[in-house]
Design a protein around this motif. Structure first.
Motif, PDB file in Angstrom:
ATOM      1  N   ARG A  86       1.032  -0.943   0.228  1.00  0.00           N
ATOM      2  CA  ARG A  86       0.041  -0.157   0.003  1.00  0.00           C
ATOM      3  C   ARG A  86       1.062   1.331  -0.080  1.00  0.00           C
ATOM      4  NH1 ARG A  86      -4.800  -0.730   0.872  1.00  0.00           N
ATOM      5  NH2 ARG A  86      -5.286  -2.521   2.777  1.00  0.00           N
ATOM      6  N   THR A  97       1.483   4.136  -3.431  1.00  0.00           N
ATOM      7  CA  THR A  97       1.250   5.678  -2.419  1.00  0.00           C
ATOM      8  C   THR A  97       2.184   6.431  -2.639  1.00  0.00           C
ATOM      9  OG1 THR A  97      -0.406   4.780  -0.775  1.00  0.00           O
ATOM     10  CG2 THR A  97       0.740   6.892  -1.039  1.00  0.00           C
ATOM     11  N   ASN A 107       2.364   6.743  -6.603  1.00  0.00           N
ATOM     12  CA  ASN A 107       0.879   7.982  -7.088  1.00  0.00           C
ATOM     13  C   ASN A 107       1.370   9.431  -7.169  1.00  0.00           C
ATOM     14  OD1 ASN A 107      -0.624   6.588  -7.703  1.00  0.00           O
ATOM     15  ND2 ASN A 107      -2.030   5.898  -5.928  1.00  0.00           N
ATOM     16  N   PRO A 111      -4.602   7.072 -11.118  1.00  0.00           N
ATOM     17  CA  PRO A 111      -3.785   6.584 -10.307  1.00  0.00           C
ATOM     18  C   PRO A 111      -4.080   5.254  -9.839  1.00  0.00           C
ATOM     19  CG  PRO A 111      -4.575   8.383  -9.699  1.00  0.00           C
ATOM     20  CD  PRO A 111      -5.037   8.119 -11.285  1.00  0.00           C
ATOM     21  N   THR A 127      -4.414   1.679  -6.511  1.00  0.00           N
ATOM     22  CA  THR A 127      -5.215   1.908  -5.472  1.00  0.00           C
ATOM     23  C   THR A 127      -5.101   0.365  -5.630  1.00  0.00           C
ATOM     24  OG1 THR A 127      -6.880   1.613  -3.795  1.00  0.00           O
ATOM     25  CG2 THR A 127      -7.406   0.925  -6.111  1.00  0.00           C
ATOM     26  N   VAL A 185      -3.717  -4.203  -7.639  1.00  0.00           N
ATOM     27  CA  VAL A 185      -3.816  -3.006  -7.486  1.00  0.00           C
ATOM     28  C   VAL A 185      -4.396  -2.647  -8.847  1.00  0.00           C
ATOM     29  CG1 VAL A 185      -2.123  -1.424  -8.314  1.00  0.00           C
ATOM     30  CG2 VAL A 185      -1.170  -3.536  -6.289  1.00  0.00           C
ATOM     31  N   THR A 201      -7.598   3.604  -9.964  1.00  0.00           N
ATOM     32  CA  THR A 201      -8.548   4.209 -10.221  1.00  0.00           C
ATOM     33  C   THR A 201      -9.463   5.286 -11.344  1.00  0.00           C
ATOM     34  OG1 THR A 201      -7.782   6.640  -9.648  1.00  0.00           O
ATOM     35  CG2 THR A 201      -7.906   4.667  -8.038  1.00  0.00           C
ATOM     36  N   ASN A 224      -5.915  12.542  -0.039  1.00  0.00           N
ATOM     37  CA  ASN A 224      -6.679  11.239   0.042  1.00  0.00           C
ATOM     38  C   ASN A 224      -4.651  10.565   0.271  1.00  0.00           C
ATOM     39  OD1 ASN A 224      -8.608  11.320  -0.158  1.00  0.00           O
ATOM     40  ND2 ASN A 224      -9.193  11.359  -2.237  1.00  0.00           N
ATOM     41  N   GLU A 225      -3.275  10.717  -0.585  1.00  0.00           N
ATOM     42  CA  GLU A 225      -2.118   9.772  -0.371  1.00  0.00           C
ATOM     43  C   GLU A 225      -1.983   9.744   0.731  1.00  0.00           C
ATOM     44  OE1 GLU A 225      -2.376   7.633  -3.251  1.00  0.00           O
ATOM     45  OE2 GLU A 225      -3.184   8.427  -4.549  1.00  0.00           O
ATOM     46  N   THR A 256      -3.732   7.812   3.608  1.00  0.00           N
ATOM     47  CA  THR A 256      -3.530   6.453   2.983  1.00  0.00           C
ATOM     48  C   THR A 256      -2.172   6.048   3.330  1.00  0.00           C
ATOM     49  OG1 THR A 256      -4.855   6.895   0.726  1.00  0.00           O
ATOM     50  CG2 THR A 256      -3.323   4.708   1.428  1.00  0.00           C
TER      51      THR A 256
END
Lengths: 106, 143
Positions: free
Chosen positions: B20, B24, B27, B44, B46, B75, B78, B108-109, B112
């Motif tokens: 994860r 991130t 991204n 991007p 996720t 993976v 998005t 958001n990143e 996360t």
């Protein structure tokens, strides 16, 4: 109201079969010895040695940059450490019992 | 289940959280990439994780190490719409002077990233608890 007792071993399970003790101690299902303690301890020491060797290999791979995950190496090291401590404790208990017998009056 | 089942389970959780974090970081690194290798704009990504197939009850009662733990299911890209910025001088600008940047939401990143870090720490804590339990058990009968 019926409350199930909280137990470590699920109900209806043979304890020896659950923990895999029957095989580890060289005992059959009826408790008759198949192997002896020497072969059991040799097998256990072999498995500890295997864990240590595997941790060593992982360390080498870490040093050469082949390892993807650092935590797998650390977990391997920790497993080796706990296995070794278990073996040392078994050895301590064994020697303790042996010395008790040696000190026995005849 | 042997002594090290908890180690393996926590290790699988750590692997998922590390993935994860990797995604991130990818991204964030591509936040301003106007081109990707395939000619498409970078999408991007996720991480979708899932529990491994093994059942805890089966593993416990049959004294075997079934595949317990977590794993990365996939993976996935998005569907975030690209961010359009008016930059007429940019080499990748379209006819109207708009440049498409990947729709990476930095807030958001960051969230996360923080949650992945905390989840990783939680896995380490669980593993340490298992280790301390094993060490304490070895102290039984000691002086």
């Amino acid at each position: 109201m019926n409350i199930d007792p909280v137990g470590f071993i699920p109900p209806g399970q043979d304890i020896a079969a659950t923990a895999g003790l029957a095989d580890a101690a060289g005992l059959g299902a009826n408790g008759v010895a198949r192997g002896d303690f020497a072969s059991w301890i040799a097998r256990e020491i072999g498995s500890v040695n295997e864990k240590i060797a595997s941790a060593d290999t992982q360390l080498q791979r870490l040093a050469t940059g082949e390892v993807e995950n650092l935590h797998q190496v650390m977990i391997g090291l920790e497993e080796a450490k706990v296995s070794f401590q278990l073996m040392v404790q078994v050895r301590n208990k064994l020697l303790e019992a042996y010395q008790d017998i040696l000190r026995m009056q005849v | 289940m042997d002594l090290f089942a908890a180690f393996a389970i926590s290790g699988s959780g750590m692997s998922v959280e590390k993935t994860r974090l990797d995604v991130t970081a990818l991204n964030i690194a591509n936040m301003h990439s106007t081109r990707a290798g395939s000619g498409q704009l970078y999408q991007p990504l996720t991480v979708i994780s899932q529990a491994k197939a093994g059942s805890f009850a089966t593993a416990f009662s049959q004294a075997q190490n079934a595949a317990l733990g977590a794993q990365v299911a996939e993976v996935r890209a998005t569907l975030a719409a690209p961010r359009l910025v008016y930059e007429p001088g940019h080499p990748d600008a379209d006819a109207k002077g708009m440049v498409a940047y990947p729709g990476v939401n930095v807030v958001n990143e960051m969230v996360t990233m923080i949650s992945a870090t905390r989840a990783y720490e939680a896995n380490v804590a669980a593993l340490n608890a298992a280790r301390i339990m094993a060490t304490r058990a070895l102290e039984i009968g000691g002086n």
